[in-house]
Design a protein around this motif. Structure first.
Motif, PDB file in Angstrom:
ATOM      1  N   LEU A 221      16.419  -7.361  14.986  1.00 21.40           N
ATOM      2  CA  LEU A 221      16.151  -8.198  13.816  1.00 21.40           C
ATOM      3  C   LEU A 221      14.673  -8.537  13.693  1.00 21.40           C
ATOM      4  N   VAL A 222      14.093  -9.067  14.780  1.00 20.39           N
ATOM      5  CA  VAL A 222      12.696  -9.499  14.689  1.00 20.39           C
ATOM      6  C   VAL A 222      11.755  -8.304  14.587  1.00 20.39           C
ATOM      7  N   GLU A 223      12.133  -7.166  15.200  1.00 16.32           N
ATOM      8  CA  GLU A 223      11.273  -5.988  15.133  1.00 16.32           C
ATOM      9  C   GLU A 223      11.270  -5.372  13.745  1.00 16.32           C
ATOM     10  N   ILE A 224      12.443  -5.245  13.128  1.00 20.58           N
ATOM     11  CA  ILE A 224      12.492  -4.617  11.805  1.00 20.58           C
ATOM     12  C   ILE A 224      11.870  -5.531  10.759  1.00 20.58           C
ATOM     13  N   ALA A 225      11.962  -6.843  10.949  1.00 23.79           N
ATOM     14  CA  ALA A 225      11.293  -7.767  10.024  1.00 23.79           C
ATOM     15  C   ALA A 225       9.779  -7.559  10.086  1.00 23.79           C
ATOM     16  N   PHE A 226       9.266  -7.404  11.299  1.00 22.50           N
ATOM     17  CA  PHE A 226       7.829  -7.168  11.451  1.00 22.50           C
ATOM     18  C   PHE A 226       7.424  -5.814  10.860  1.00 22.50           C
ATOM     19  N   LEU A 227       8.197  -4.772  11.163  1.00 16.91           N
ATOM     20  CA  LEU A 227       7.861  -3.436  10.671  1.00 16.91           C
ATOM     21  C   LEU A 227       7.961  -3.341   9.158  1.00 16.91           C
ATOM     22  N   ALA A 228       8.843  -4.130   8.557  1.00 19.48           N
ATOM     23  CA  ALA A 228       8.933  -4.144   7.101  1.00 19.48           C
ATOM     24  C   ALA A 228       7.709  -4.815   6.479  1.00 19.48           C
ATOM     25  N   LEU A 229       7.202  -5.851   7.153  1.00 16.12           N
ATOM     26  CA  LEU A 229       6.039  -6.565   6.637  1.00 16.12           C
ATOM     27  C   LEU A 229       4.745  -5.786   6.813  1.00 16.12           C
ATOM     28  N   LEU A 230       4.655  -4.990   7.906  1.00 14.40           N
ATOM     29  CA  LEU A 230       3.384  -4.352   8.249  1.00 14.40           C
ATOM     30  C   LEU A 230       2.841  -3.454   7.133  1.00 14.40           C
ATOM     31  N   PRO A 231       3.585  -2.436   6.667  1.00 13.53           N
ATOM     32  CA  PRO A 231       3.018  -1.622   5.583  1.00 13.53           C
ATOM     33  C   PRO A 231       2.852  -2.391   4.277  1.00 13.53           C
ATOM     34  N   LEU A 232       3.731  -3.372   4.028  1.00 12.71           N
ATOM     35  CA  LEU A 232       3.601  -4.196   2.830  1.00 12.71           C
ATOM     36  C   LEU A 232       2.304  -4.998   2.884  1.00 12.71           C
ATOM     37  N   PHE A 233       2.013  -5.581   4.038  1.00 12.38           N
ATOM     38  CA  PHE A 233       0.775  -6.340   4.231  1.00 12.38           C
ATOM     39  C   PHE A 233      -0.446  -5.436   4.080  1.00 12.38           C
ATOM     40  N   LEU A 234      -0.391  -4.251   4.677  1.00 10.66           N
ATOM     41  CA  LEU A 234      -1.527  -3.339   4.621  1.00 10.66           C
ATOM     42  C   LEU A 234      -1.812  -2.863   3.201  1.00 10.66           C
ATOM     43  N   ALA A 235      -0.755  -2.708   2.382  1.00  4.49           N
ATOM     44  CA  ALA A 235      -0.923  -2.181   1.022  1.00  4.49           C
ATOM     45  C   ALA A 235      -1.207  -3.260  -0.019  1.00  4.49           C
ATOM     46  N   THR A 236      -0.775  -4.501   0.235  1.00  8.43           N
ATOM     47  CA  THR A 236      -0.951  -5.583  -0.736  1.00  8.43           C
ATOM     48  C   THR A 236      -2.438  -5.899  -0.917  1.00  8.43           C
ATOM     49  N   PRO A 237      -2.892  -6.102  -2.152  1.00  6.32           N
ATOM     50  CA  PRO A 237      -4.308  -6.442  -2.380  1.00  6.32           C
ATOM     51  C   PRO A 237      -4.749  -7.660  -1.573  1.00  6.32           C
ATOM     52  N   ILE A 238      -6.021  -7.692  -1.194  1.00 10.36           N
ATOM     53  CA  ILE A 238      -6.552  -8.778  -0.362  1.00 10.36           C
ATOM     54  C   ILE A 238      -6.326 -10.139  -1.014  1.00 10.36           C
ATOM     55  N   GLU A 239      -6.539 -10.220  -2.326  1.00 10.92           N
ATOM     56  CA  GLU A 239      -6.389 -11.511  -3.013  1.00 10.92           C
ATOM     57  C   GLU A 239      -4.944 -12.008  -3.031  1.00 10.92           C
ATOM     58  N   LEU A 240      -3.971 -11.110  -2.748  1.00  8.06           N
ATOM     59  CA  LEU A 240      -2.557 -11.495  -2.704  1.00  8.06           C
ATOM     60  C   LEU A 240      -2.024 -11.595  -1.280  1.00  8.06           C
ATOM     61  N   GLY A 241      -2.904 -11.611  -0.292  1.00  3.31           N
ATOM     62  CA  GLY A 241      -2.475 -11.867   1.079  1.00  3.31           C
ATOM     63  C   GLY A 241      -2.432 -10.670   1.993  1.00  3.31           C
ATOM     64  N   GLY A 242      -2.884  -9.478   1.540  1.00  2.00           N
ATOM     65  CA  GLY A 242      -2.851  -8.290   2.388  1.00  2.00           C
ATOM     66  C   GLY A 242      -4.235  -7.751   2.676  1.00  2.00           C
ATOM     67  N   LEU A 243      -4.318  -6.418   2.872  1.00  2.00           N
ATOM     68  CA  LEU A 243      -5.608  -5.782   3.146  1.00  2.00           C
ATOM     69  C   LEU A 243      -6.002  -4.767   2.086  1.00  2.00           C
ATOM     70  N   GLY A 244      -5.073  -4.417   1.179  1.00  2.00           N
ATOM     71  CA  GLY A 244      -5.409  -3.530   0.069  1.00  2.00           C
ATOM     72  C   GLY A 244      -5.798  -2.122   0.478  1.00  2.00           C
ATOM     73  N   LEU A 245      -5.141  -1.545   1.477  1.00  2.00           N
ATOM     74  CA  LEU A 245      -5.472  -0.209   1.956  1.00  2.00           C
ATOM     75  C   LEU A 245      -4.660   0.857   1.225  1.00  2.00           C
ATOM     76  N   ASP A 246      -5.187   2.093   1.188  1.00  2.00           N
ATOM     77  CA  ASP A 246      -4.492   3.179   0.500  1.00  2.00           C
ATOM     78  C   ASP A 246      -3.524   3.884   1.458  1.00  2.00           C
ATOM     79  N   PRO A 247      -2.579   4.702   0.934  1.00  4.38           N
ATOM     80  CA  PRO A 247      -1.570   5.347   1.786  1.00  4.38           C
ATOM     81  C   PRO A 247      -2.134   6.171   2.944  1.00  4.38           C
ATOM     82  N   PRO A 248      -3.198   7.006   2.761  1.00  2.00           N
ATOM     83  CA  PRO A 248      -3.709   7.750   3.913  1.00  2.00           C
ATOM     84  C   PRO A 248      -4.186   6.841   5.048  1.00  2.00           C
ATOM     85  N   THR A 249      -4.851   5.740   4.720  1.00  2.00           N
ATOM     86  CA  THR A 249      -5.329   4.812   5.750  1.00  2.00           C
ATOM     87  C   THR A 249      -4.163   4.127   6.444  1.00  2.00           C
ATOM     88  N   ILE A 250      -3.151   3.736   5.669  1.00  2.00           N
ATOM     89  CA  ILE A 250      -1.959   3.124   6.260  1.00  2.00           C
ATOM     90  C   ILE A 250      -1.280   4.101   7.203  1.00  2.00           C
TER      91      ILE A 250
END
Length: 481
Positions: free
Chosen positions: A283-312
């Motif tokens: 449970l705790v691992e899949i919750a983290f793994l679900a957040l990780l790519p979402l966080f990496l892709a979300t724009p910085i102003e919305l709480g993420g890092l705003g990275l593109d798919p190749p970088t992710i």
């Protein structure tokens, strides 16, 4: 003529699977691992993370391009979580039946059906152009795939107490390698028409920009199917007869398999404790793994890092390399030093700093942008993820040693995978929905998701206090059943 041999063969299927007294075979010379069979099992274990992780680098972009959210980037998390959860929902409905079926018809046929399902589903996913078709393709792989539990059952059947830690150390390695290859495929092969317009000039690649990474992962599953069909040996009813050790006889039991025990007999106290801890970790691992790519892709102003798919893809792939190396080189040694319980608990507690790094990285990015310091924080998070992942090898050993005998092993792993699938169905949707809700309602400045998940993780860690310090000891009463 030895007339007692049939009786001993019949009793073989009800003897405890692992003969140990609360340890992992210390003081005994390790039995050589069946490398050929383990290699095939590792290919099967590779196929799953390659297909599941392949979509992570581009799933956010895919959801946005299908215009499911009506242009509202804050709602992408809801739909990404649904896509990730639907696989585990379907797996939860069918994984126990597949594991139970493998007790009756054998492990190999079930494994072949599972890897074929991976191949077909990824082709369907790459050709999907609506949210409904995405859901159907992910449902298909969850319905057909019971390989995770069956692979662990087979691993338990071809090992003993002297080499089980060594064998199970390779399962996280295979997952890590797959977790490296999958995101790399997804990140580097997505939208080939944009990256290599001279090679992928056909309109097909414009209409289906994510088919190439899906087809590549499907091709690996097809290759694994062929290798499994040709080289994997059935283990049900064909294990070397331990009862022959006393009279010098060797070979496989030729007696037909006896009916597996009822589910009620399988669900002993120690099985329930082991399964509950596996569910917590899942449970705790899949919750983290679900957040990780979402966080990496979300724009910085919305709480993420705003990275593109190749970088992710590179970030997720780097974790796989680190994890695979450390698991292969250190897991068995650390198991001998710490024991499975301590290793499991330390892995669970790693989620506290892992979640704390999310807001820390975003706050830094808002203040300073993407700088080398931020990449150092990303690397620190990956190292903590590696320590966390050691806990999976530990809990696999607890689940396997909790089975009373080898005829209940399939059902035991089936129950474990059922619970893990249920928690993994809940985890992505819950975590990504909390992420989206934190942004929409500005909980703690948009970071409310992280303290919530930290509190849940700490509370669930107390379930591990019921585990023994080492492997479950054998249940001597079963030897005289």
């Amino acid at each position: 003529m030895n007339t007692s041999r049939p009786v001993e063969d019949a009793l073989e299927e009800t003897r405890p699977l692992l003969h140990q007294d609360g340890n992992t075979g210390k003081g005994k010379k390790p039995t050589p691992l069946p490398k050929g069979q383990i290699t095939v099992l590792m290919l099967l274990a590779l196929a799953e993370p390659i297909t599941s992780h392949c979509i992570y680098p581009f799933i956010n972009q895919l959801i946005s391009e299908l215009d499911i959210t009506g242009g509202d980037e804050k709602k992408v998390g809801y739909y990404v979580g649904l896509i990730q959860s639907i696989f585990f929902t379907m797996e939860a409905l069918f994984v126990f039946q597949w594991s139970r079926l493998s007790d009756h018809i054998g492990r190999k046929p079930v494994l072949l059906i599972g890897v074929a399902g991976l191949c077909v589903s990824m082709i369907c996913f790459g050709l999907s152009r609506t949210f409904l078709s995405l859901v159907i393709s992910r449902s298909l792989v969850g319905l057909l795939n019971g390989n995770t539990g069956v692979t662990k059952s087979m691993m338990g059947e071809i090992t003993d107490e002297t080499n089980i830690a060594q064998a199970f150390a390779w399962m996280p390695v295979a997952w890590s390698v797959g977790s490296t290859i999958g995101p790399t495929i997804g990140g580097q092969l997505a939208k080939p028409h944009d990256r290599w317009p001279n090679v992928f000039s056909h309109p097909f690649w414009v209409k289906y920009p994510y088919f190439l990474p899906c087809a590549a992962s499907a091709a690996f599953s097809a290759f694994t199917f062929v290798v499994t069909a040709l080289f994997l040996k059935e283990s049900v009813g064909k294990r070397p007869s331990r009862g022959s050790e006393g009279n010098g006889e060797t070979g496989a039991s030729e007696m037909p398999d006896h009916a597996p025990p009822s589910l009620r007999k399988v669900l002993t106290r120690r099985v329930l404790i082991s399964v509950a801890n596996y569910g917590v970790l899942s449970l705790v691992e899949i919750a983290f793994l679900a957040l990780l790519p979402l966080f990496l892709a979300t724009p910085i102003e919305l709480g993420g890092l705003g990275l593109d798919p190749p970088t992710i893809g590179i970030i997720l792939g780097t974790f796989g390399v680190l994890n695979g190396l450390i698991q292969a080189l250190l897991f068995a040694k650390l198991m001998d030093i710490w024991g499975p319980k301590r290793m499991f608990q330390q892995g669970l507690l790693m989620f506290v700093p892992l979640y704390l790094l999310f807001p820390a990285m975003n706050l830094y990015a808002k203040a300073h942008g993407i700088t080398p310091v931020l990449w150092v924080l990303v690397f620190v998070q990956q190292l903590l993820m590696v320590v966390m992942d050691l806990s999976f090898g530990a809990i696999f050993i607890f689940v396997t040693s909790s089975a009373a005998n080898n005829r209940s092993l399939g059902a035991t792993n089936g129950v474990a995978q059922l619970v893990a699938s249920v928690t993994r169905a809940i985890g992505p949707a819950a975590a990504t929905s909390l992420f989206a809700a934190s942004l929409e309602h500005n909980w703690l400045g948009g970071y409310g998701v992280y303290p919530i998940l930290i509190i849940v993780t700490v509370l669930l860690t107390f379930v591990s206090t019921h585990l023994p310090r080492n492997m479950w000891p054998k249940e001597t009463s079963h030897q005289h059943a």
